[in-house]
Structure formats: C-alpha cells, structure tokens
Design an enzyme around this catalytic site. Structure first.
Site, short mmCIF file in Angstrom:
data_model
loop_
_atom_site.label_atom_id
_atom_site.label_comp_id
_atom_site.label_asym_id
_atom_site.label_seq_id
_atom_site.Cartn_x
_atom_site.Cartn_y
_atom_site.Cartn_z
N GLU A 1 -17.66 28.62 6.45
CA GLU A 1 -18.02 27.52 7.91
C GLU A 1 -19.40 28.23 8.72
O GLU A 1 -20.25 27.26 9.04
CB GLU A 1 -17.45 28.40 8.80
CG GLU A 1 -15.59 28.21 8.46
CD GLU A 1 -15.54 26.39 8.69
OE1 GLU A 1 -16.68 25.61 9.45
OE2 GLU A 1 -14.61 25.71 7.68
N GLU B 1 -17.07 15.78 6.71
CA GLU B 1 -17.12 13.95 6.79
C GLU B 1 -16.85 14.29 8.53
O GLU B 1 -17.35 13.51 9.13
CB GLU B 1 -16.67 13.28 6.06
CG GLU B 1 -15.23 13.99 5.76
CD GLU B 1 -14.25 12.28 5.31
OE1 GLU B 1 -13.52 11.42 5.32
OE2 GLU B 1 -15.20 12.61 4.25
#
Length: 180
Positions: A92, A140
């Site tokens: 992350e 995305e």
C-alpha cells in the site's frame, strides 16, 4: 461462558462483496431474549505512518464515497487473503505514495468499528523511506494525491476536518506523543 456473551442461533448471509460481507445473526442474549445483529465481515486492514528524511508525514488525499468528500489520510489498504500485514503495508505504501521501505515497525492494532464490524487495523511506522523510480500502478479505481506535511501542518488539517478518520488521527496523536 464469556461475560455478556451472545450465542448465535441463526446466521443469514445478505451480501458477499469484494471488500466486505454482510450478514444478520439472530442471537440469544444473556437475559434469555433474542435480538438481531447486522454484522460486517472484513479481512482486516493495514496503515503506515511514513516519515521522510526531512521529518514530513507522507499522506494521501482521496475521495471517500460514503462521506461524499475527500479526506487526507495515512496510506492504508485491505489485507488480501493469505497476505501478512507487513506485506500489505509495504504494498500500500508503494502503490499509494511511490515510496518503499525495508524498515517497518509495528505500532498497534485496533478494531475500527466493533459495534458492527470485525475489521482489525494494523498500524506500522517507518522513517526509512526510499522514493521508487518506477512505483507500481495504483488500483484502477483509486485516485490519490500525495502530500508531505509537517506535524503542525497535519494538525491544522485535523482542525479543518480534512484529516477526519480514526487511523490518521491516531497517527497524528502518536507522532505528537513521540515529539516528532
């Protein structure tokens, strides 16, 4: 028997999603009555308190649909099935900020909303950041802007409610307590 334990009589699955599952449990209460509990099942999450060499906090701003506004937050994300929290933390950090690290220190874990969800959030900190030449692509459907702020600047965003989530508020308090 655990103090105040509620025994599950019946479970009904309502929804199974990409991030959470929703179910309704019928439970037997300690007084013998029954009640319904709406429960969110979550695989857990990780957040990172990233500190640059010049002592700035790396944060991300992103739109949060449930709130219909953008928040400034420490980088965070969902633990994938079978993934160790440290792996999630590094992934992350890289995806959201373009930084990486080989040094993650565990700070704490806490339940985010124990009244209806089992999400356990793990918090890590690092001050050994390296800017990546080619960071991995973000999800995305995720759009973020990276910010690097001093602790005082972050505190101002808390007052303005631009930082307004528990994990980031915890991070700001933690850094304040450390005297960073």
């Amino acid at each position: 028997m655990k103090k105040f334990e509620e025994k599950t009589i019946n479970t009904t699955s309502i929804y199974e999603g990409k991030v959470v599952d929703l179910r309704v449990d019928e439970v037997s209460l300690p007084n013998g009555r029954t009640a319904k509990r709406e429960l969110i099942k979550h695989p857990g999450a990780v957040a990172v308190i990233p500190i640059t060499k010049d002592n700035k906090i790396v944060l991300v701003e992103q739109f949060r649909k449930p709130l219909e506004k953008s928040l400034v937050e420490i980088p965070a994300g969902k633990v994938e099935i079978g993934e160790a929290p440290e792996v999630t933390a590094r992934r992350e950090l890289e995806e959201e900020t373009g930084y990486t690290t080989n040094e993650l220190s565990f700070v704490t874990s806490f339940y985010t909303s124990p009244g209806f969800a089992d999400e356990l959030m793990h918090i890590y900190i690092t001050d050994e950041l390296e800017k990546m030449d080619t960071p991995p692509a973000s999800d995305e459907d995720e759009f973020v802007e990276v910010l690097e702020l001093t602790l005082d600047e972050a505190k101002e965003l808390v007052e303005q409610e631009r930082i307004h989530d528990a994990k980031t508020n915890y991070a700001i308090l933690y850094l304040h307590a450390l005297g960073r």
